[in-house]
Design a protein around this motif. Structure first.
Motif, short mmCIF file in Angstrom:
data_model
loop_
_atom_site.label_atom_id
_atom_site.label_comp_id
_atom_site.label_asym_id
_atom_site.label_seq_id
_atom_site.Cartn_x
_atom_site.Cartn_y
_atom_site.Cartn_z
N PRO A 1 -27.71 28.30 10.75
CA PRO A 1 -26.37 27.90 10.28
C PRO A 1 -25.38 29.07 10.27
N LEU A 2 -25.87 30.25 9.87
CA LEU A 2 -25.00 31.44 9.87
C LEU A 2 -24.62 31.84 11.29
N GLU A 3 -25.61 31.77 12.20
CA GLU A 3 -25.35 32.11 13.60
C GLU A 3 -24.28 31.18 14.18
N VAL A 4 -24.42 29.88 13.88
CA VAL A 4 -23.45 28.89 14.39
C VAL A 4 -22.06 29.18 13.82
N ARG A 5 -22.00 29.48 12.51
CA ARG A 5 -20.70 29.77 11.88
C ARG A 5 -20.06 31.01 12.50
N ASP A 6 -20.88 32.04 12.71
CA ASP A 6 -20.36 33.28 13.32
C ASP A 6 -19.85 33.03 14.74
N LEU A 7 -20.61 32.23 15.49
CA LEU A 7 -20.19 31.91 16.86
C LEU A 7 -18.91 31.08 16.87
N GLU A 8 -18.80 30.14 15.93
CA GLU A 8 -17.58 29.33 15.83
C GLU A 8 -16.37 30.22 15.54
N ASP A 9 -16.56 31.18 14.62
CA ASP A 9 -15.48 32.12 14.29
C ASP A 9 -15.10 32.96 15.51
N GLU A 10 -16.14 33.41 16.25
CA GLU A 10 -15.89 34.25 17.43
C GLU A 10 -15.14 33.46 18.50
#
Length: 261
Positions: free
Chosen positions: A37-46
């Motif tokens: 979930p954190l990886e997905v959130r970070d990728l969405e932000d990027e």
């Protein structure tokens, strides 16, 4: 009115260990998801950041294009003025007028040179920005693809575990209601302070589960008698005997199998 039957210590211990097994299963499910979930959130932000960067770069290109148009208009105006002053020079009556017009022509020629210099600089800026846009688009494409892959992974895991996790959390609340508030608070406090969230552990080979500290034989007998709640003096965990733990594990494994369907 009949008095509510008092819950025995053994029943409390069983309920506490059941609660531990439920909460440990929830922990296990969340560990399966891990950092996704954190990886997905970070990728969405990027991806959002890269998209906004491209938008800003395109906006700045539009501004530079307007600047170039402005400079080209200035050049055309200067050429018109030069033509006008050159025509006027043919009809001057004295040197002073001729020299004055010559200076105007020279000034407009300088304006043209300066405008052309600015246009060249703007074109260099455009090329640089286009390079950055191309690189950013490549990065955006790669990150978007990675995000899609990670979202797929996460959705797959969520599909498999979300229903079970929700059912387990409801069961956790249900089992907490079977235990007096004082014990639930103690359980939660221990669970938050110990490794792996294990607040209730069985005796394994003469030591508390997950620990190397031996439990004295007399204390082991007390634990097996199930007459009072006993904690490990080293870790603070609540201790239960191996037989009780095995019985409750078999019971809860059946429940987990049912909930995971």
């Amino acid at each position: 009115m009949a008095k509510k039957a008092e819950v025995s210590v053994e029943e409390r211990l069983r309920a506490l260990y059941d609660l531990q097994l439920i909460d440990s299963r929830v922990d296990e499910i969340r560990n399966i998801r891990g950092e996704l979930p954190l990886e997905v959130r970070d990728l969405e932000d990027e991806v959002e950041g890269l998209t906004k960067r491209i938008e800003k770069l395109n906006d700045s290109l539009a501004i530079i294009d307007d600047e170039i148009k402005g400079k080209k208009n200035l050049i055309e105006e200067a050429k018109t003025l030069i033509k006008k002053y050159s025509e006027q020079q043919k009809n001057v009556r004295n040197n002073r007028e001729y020299n004055s017009l010559t200076k105007e022509v020279e000034f407009q020629e300088l304006e043209i040179q300066l405008a052309e210099k600015h246009i060249k600089e703007f074109k260099v800026q455009i090329e640089q920005k286009k390079e950055v846009i191309a690189e950013t688009k490549d990065r955006l494409k790669e990150r978007t693809s990675h995000l899609k892959h990670k979202k797929g992974e996460l959705n797959e895991i969520l599909k498999e575990t979300e229903k079970e996790e929700e059912a387990l959390l409801n069961k956790s609340e249900e089992f907490q209601k079977k235990i007096e508030e004082r014990l639930v608070n103690a359980y939660n406090r221990i669970r938050n302070n110990v490794k792996n969230g294990l607040a209730v552990v069985p005796i394994e080979r003469g030591a508390s589960g997950g620990s190397f500290f031996t439990i004295p034989p007399q204390v082991q007998v007390e634990i097996a008698s199930r007459k009072k709640v006993i904690t490990d003096e080293h870790s603070g965990r609540i201790l239960v005997d191996a037989a009780l733990a095995e019985e409750e594990k078999e019971k809860m494994d059946k429940l987990f199998a049912k909930l995971s369907k």
